[in-house]
Design an enzyme around this catalytic site. Structure first.
Site, short mmCIF file in Angstrom:
data_model
loop_
_atom_site.label_atom_id
_atom_site.label_comp_id
_atom_site.label_asym_id
_atom_site.label_seq_id
_atom_site.Cartn_x
_atom_site.Cartn_y
_atom_site.Cartn_z
CG ASP A 32 -29.10 -60.74 25.55
OD1 ASP A 32 -28.36 -59.86 25.05
OD2 ASP A 32 -28.93 -61.95 25.38
CG ASP A 69 -21.68 -61.19 29.75
OD1 ASP A 69 -21.78 -60.47 28.76
OD2 ASP A 69 -21.77 -62.43 29.71
CD GLU A 106 -23.37 -62.33 23.32
OE1 GLU A 106 -22.37 -62.95 22.89
OE2 GLU A 106 -23.79 -62.46 24.49
#
Length: 450
Positions: free
Chosen positions: A91, A122, A153
């Site tokens: 995610d 990321d 997350e």
């Protein structure tokens, strides 16, 4: 050994770019208010298929208590060999201001030697790093593997943290590679050993039964927004450093430093604007509490009326260094906000979530193997870095596996601008860190052998 991996990984980099382009194209923001959840399911299915292709077994999706899906799989160890868990998350943060992007956020774009796109670093860049390392090793994987790729997350809704404890036996490993951080700078091999925890609250100030005309009542009528500003201002000293009654703010950092000029450049601090607080940048960033006002609810400038506000509220976030209990820090923050209320105004503080800080033990065979791998790839010893942010899963993993070594590393570095517009990744860091991971698995196979 390193020359062999160099050649293999160099040959795999076109595939790494293609993989990252496919992943970045999926807008897997785990917030159904902004993006349909089907995007996250597509990303999870892509991740599962890609890791199954590397030889992992029983790669499947597990629904967690917050409704997100974790990708889980395994590969049994050779006799006597240790097991390593590989973690990342699929995610991503929302793109925020799309107009601030120089290229479409969900389209991988190469510019000035870097690959741009939301999640490029990321954490989809770390997923591609894992895949590239495993493809380079092929069938010659000398350790057992557990795979854990998270799906929420960035939203911090805690699905995996709640899923893990009753399933801890299924994911047990001797070393856990939490690949959601990175190097202190491009080309500087780094392991993150410290994470700050988190304690958030929402503070609401009420002063009047309703808004009042500022011409008729302004002056003696208590202004809720002005009261809130005073309360928030009390959280900082004259230098801008965090000062919360009952909370220690004198911590020091003993690892790699962070040059002030580099920090100013990385953070985009405007010319003439001073940094807040005192002490070294590393002290302030990694070893001390830090308060941030995340948002304020009050009348906007456009459309505002000539009225004294009757109520105002703010969301306040407190980053908590290792060694400080997050709940105790939240208690101190709540008490401070209540005590700072001027003029007898009514103050209500709503507690949000807390997350524990984390500090790694670096004295075991996994860190020895990692340092050896990083020296081979980068030609210099590994350094240690702190992170001002939080990874709530790390304290949960530490509690579930007290004998396991937890290693935080990855492809993210300051120029990546994670969470901001124009996020990017250096493809050379993907290649180097994939080589580090593959070499680490070989070294740890011997160092951690039972």
């Amino acid at each position: 050994m390193t020359d062999e991996l160099d050649g293999l990984i160099a040959g795999l980099m076109p595939r790494a770019r293609a993989d990252l382009a496919e992943l970045v194209a999926i807008p897997s923001v785990a917030d159904p208010r902004q993006y349909p959840p089907e995007h996250c399911l597509r990303a999870a299915a892509w991740v599962a298929a890609a890791f199954a292709e590397t030889g992992l077994r029983d790669v499947h999706l597990e629904e967690t208590p917050d409704g997100s899906h974790a990708v889980i799989g395994h590969r049994p160890p050779p006799p006597g060999a240790p097991t390593v868990l590989l973690y990342a998350h699929y995610d991503v943060q929302p793109p925020l201001d799309e107009a601030a992007w120089h290229s479409p956020p969900f389209e991988l774009t190469e510019r000035d030697g870097r690959w741009y796109g939301r999640g490029a670093a990321d954490c989809k860049g770390n997923i591609v790093m894992h895949l590239t390392a495993l493809r380079a090793l092929g069938e010659d994987v000398p350790v057992g593997l557990k795979l854990l790729v998270e799906g929420s997350e960035e939203q911090g809704t805690g699905g995996l943290e709640r899923y893990l404890p009753p399933h801890a036996g299924e994911l047990h490993a001797d070393a856990l590679l939490i690949c959601d951080t990175g190097n202190v700078a491009v080309g500087v091999p780094t392991a993150t050993t410290s994470l700050r925890g988190l304690a958030d609250v929402v503070v609401t100030v009420s002063t009047l039964a309703g808004d009042l005309h500022s011409g008729m009542f302004g002056g003696p009528a208590p202004d809720a927004l002005a009261a809130l500003i005073r309360i928030l201002d009390s959280l900082r000293d004259a230098d801008g450093g965090t000062r919360i009654d009952g909370l220690d703010d004198d911590g020091g950092w003993s690892g790699a430093g962070y040059d002030e000029d580099s920090f100013r450049a990385d953070a985009g601090v405007l010319d003439g604007v001073r940094l807040t607080g005192s002490g070294s940048v590393a002290d302030r960033l990694w070893a001390r509490p830090a308060v941030t006002v995340l948002g304020i609810d009050c009348p906007p400038v456009v459309g505002s009326a000539a009225a004294v506000p009757a109520a105002a509220r703010a969301r306040v976030s407190l980053r908590v260094p290792p060694g400080t209990d997050a709940r105790a820090a939240q208690d101190a923050l709540v008490a401070h906000l209540l005590a700072a209320a001027p003029w007898g105004v009514r103050v209500d503080v709503e507690r949000e979530g807390t997350g524990a800080a984390f500090r790694a033990d670096t004295g075991g065979p996994a860190y020895t193997a990692l340092d050896r791998a990083m020296r081979e790839v980068y030609g210099t010893p590994m350094t240690f870095l702190g992170q001002g942010g939080s990874i709530p899963l790390c304290p949960v993993l530490a509690a579930a596996y007290p004998d396991a070594e937890i290693v935080l590393m990855g492809v993210e570095e300051p120029r990546c601008l994670i969470h901001a517009p124009n996020e990017s990744v250096d493809p050379d860091e993907i290649a180097r860190m994939a080589r580090v991971e593959a070499s680490f698995l070989r070294h740890f196979a011997n160092a951690g052998r039972r």
